[in-house]
Design an enzyme around this catalytic site. Sequence first.
Site, PDB file in Angstrom:
ATOM      1  N   GLU A   1     -35.180  18.143 -48.049  1.00 46.71           N
ATOM      2  CA  GLU A   1     -35.368  18.751 -46.721  1.00 46.71           C
ATOM      3  C   GLU A   1     -36.740  18.332 -46.194  1.00 46.71           C
ATOM      4  O   GLU A   1     -37.746  18.459 -46.883  1.00 46.71           O
ATOM      5  CB  GLU A   1     -35.263  20.281 -46.856  1.00 46.71           C
ATOM      6  CG  GLU A   1     -35.797  21.099 -45.695  1.00 46.71           C
ATOM      7  CD  GLU A   1     -35.079  20.869 -44.366  1.00 46.71           C
ATOM      8  OE1 GLU A   1     -33.868  21.068 -44.301  1.00 46.71           O
ATOM      9  OE2 GLU A   1     -35.765  20.478 -43.390  1.00 46.71           O
TER      10      GLU A   1
ATOM     11  N   ASP B   1     -26.296  17.116 -44.762  1.00 49.78           N
ATOM     12  CA  ASP B   1     -26.165  18.442 -44.129  1.00 49.78           C
ATOM     13  C   ASP B   1     -27.300  18.533 -43.111  1.00 49.78           C
ATOM     14  O   ASP B   1     -28.294  19.209 -43.313  1.00 49.78           O
ATOM     15  CB  ASP B   1     -26.297  19.503 -45.234  1.00 49.78           C
ATOM     16  CG  ASP B   1     -26.142  20.916 -44.713  1.00 49.78           C
ATOM     17  OD1 ASP B   1     -25.908  21.107 -43.506  1.00 49.78           O
ATOM     18  OD2 ASP B   1     -26.286  21.843 -45.533  1.00 49.78           O
TER      19      ASP B   1
ATOM     20  N   ASP C   1     -28.562  17.936 -35.568  1.00 48.13           N
ATOM     21  CA  ASP C   1     -27.939  16.978 -34.640  1.00 48.13           C
ATOM     22  C   ASP C   1     -28.755  15.667 -34.618  1.00 48.13           C
ATOM     23  O   ASP C   1     -29.927  15.669 -34.983  1.00 48.13           O
ATOM     24  CB  ASP C   1     -27.881  17.585 -33.225  1.00 48.13           C
ATOM     25  CG  ASP C   1     -27.097  18.892 -33.213  1.00 48.13           C
ATOM     26  OD1 ASP C   1     -26.244  19.071 -34.104  1.00 48.13           O
ATOM     27  OD2 ASP C   1     -27.346  19.732 -32.330  1.00 48.13           O
TER      28      ASP C   1
HETATM   29  N1  SAM Z   1     -25.484  23.216 -41.166  1.00 50.41           N
HETATM   30  C1  SAM Z   1     -26.337  22.766 -40.179  1.00 50.41           C
HETATM   31  C2  SAM Z   1     -25.711  22.204 -38.950  1.00 50.41           C
HETATM   32  O1  SAM Z   1     -24.707  21.464 -39.011  1.00 50.41           O
HETATM   33  O2  SAM Z   1     -26.221  22.520 -37.886  1.00 50.41           O
HETATM   34  C3  SAM Z   1     -27.463  21.970 -40.712  1.00 50.41           C
HETATM   35  C4  SAM Z   1     -28.327  22.906 -41.478  1.00 50.41           C
HETATM   36  S1  SAM Z   1     -29.782  22.382 -42.201  1.00 50.41           S
HETATM   37  C5  SAM Z   1     -30.821  23.705 -41.725  1.00 50.41           C
HETATM   38  C6  SAM Z   1     -30.340  20.930 -41.346  1.00 50.41           C
HETATM   39  C7  SAM Z   1     -31.698  20.495 -41.844  1.00 50.41           C
HETATM   40  O3  SAM Z   1     -31.841  19.079 -41.763  1.00 50.41           O
HETATM   41  C8  SAM Z   1     -32.883  21.066 -41.054  1.00 50.41           C
HETATM   42  O4  SAM Z   1     -33.518  22.053 -41.796  1.00 50.41           O
HETATM   43  C9  SAM Z   1     -33.780  19.845 -40.798  1.00 50.41           C
HETATM   44  O5  SAM Z   1     -35.161  20.120 -40.979  1.00 50.41           O
HETATM   45  C10 SAM Z   1     -33.247  18.859 -41.808  1.00 50.41           C
HETATM   46  N2  SAM Z   1     -33.536  17.446 -41.505  1.00 50.41           N
HETATM   47  C11 SAM Z   1     -33.499  16.835 -40.297  1.00 50.41           C
HETATM   48  N3  SAM Z   1     -33.846  15.535 -40.429  1.00 50.41           N
HETATM   49  C12 SAM Z   1     -34.092  15.331 -41.759  1.00 50.41           C
HETATM   50  C13 SAM Z   1     -34.483  14.196 -42.514  1.00 50.41           C
HETATM   51  N4  SAM Z   1     -34.697  12.995 -41.925  1.00 50.41           N
HETATM   52  N5  SAM Z   1     -34.642  14.348 -43.857  1.00 50.41           N
HETATM   53  C14 SAM Z   1     -34.425  15.542 -44.449  1.00 50.41           C
HETATM   54  N6  SAM Z   1     -34.059  16.650 -43.783  1.00 50.41           N
HETATM   55  C15 SAM Z   1     -33.887  16.545 -42.447  1.00 50.41           C
END
Ligand code: SAM
Length: 276
Positions: A109, A157, A160
């Site tokens: 994350e 996961d 957007d």
């Molecule tokens: N279930 C959710 C949805 O479909 O809306 C997604 C939940 S989860 C909280 C998504 C996570 O992806 C976020 O906490 C965000 O910080 C993380 N994220 C975004 N870009 C990322 C990256 N390049 N590497 C790792 N995590 C990332």
Amino acid sequence: MAKQETWFTEYQTDALSLGLRIRQILLAEETPYQHLLVAETETYGRLLALDGAIQTTLQDEFVYHEMITHVPLFMLDAPKKVAVIGGGDGGSIREILKHASVEEAHLVEIDARVVEAARRFFPELSSALDDSRAHVHIENGIDWVKTARAFDVIIVDSTDPIGAAAGLFEPAFYQSIAAALKPDGILVAQSESPFLHQGLIQQMIRGMKTAFEVVRPYVAPVPTYPSGYWSFLMASHRPLTPSPRCRSEAISTRYWTPEMQSAAFVLPRFLEELVT
Ligand code: SAM
């Protein structure tokens, strides 16, 4: 005097919104990556939103987290090493750890504040992160995956496809994932709404086909996500057939069933036409 009401409104497109009346805002802050909100809603329980987009609610999270994890894991007889890119709320790790064969479940994350907020406000999801098989990496998944190797399943996961998450939808990322998987390993990514994001779904399929022989969409309802109807893409070099384990290994679920393992791949005609 008129009763004061507070509403959370997600502007899903510039012409469509979802409103939830909220009882209380528990946390609202700017992290280095995004705006983070935790609020108590009347209809769907506690809500986590990032940059105004709903990530999870306690009432409907089980559908998304079960379907993004059990469907790929039950394609394999004994998945041992699994990674989740994004997913800082911990819900996917919770589900992965229900599989007896899993030895390592890695969460990658980018935003430490999401994991901290989940630990504080969503113990139902995040307590799995304290399991001895869970490993939390606060890192950009695009970089992490470049040196990862010998994974059975990698789950994207993500938020957007904007900001830090944009690269998680690119062919180069899928190619890195292919190198990080065992030869018969499986990639799964959430692929947004079949009603609202058709071009993106087609683009993701094209991107995955640069790295994998087989790409198959499946669907599930997630009431608080745009349109309420959600898609996932599964990719591999192997035929995607369920392991007999999906009937013999009893795990506790609320949405996934052994029948759902196959039924989720049955697509309505408009979606079938979109993806072929
Ligand atoms: N279930 C959710 C949805 O479909 O809306 C997604 C939940 S989860 C909280 C998504 C996570 O992806 C976020 O906490 C965000 O910080 C993380 N994220 C975004 N870009 C990322 C990256 N390049 N590497 C790792 N995590 C990332």
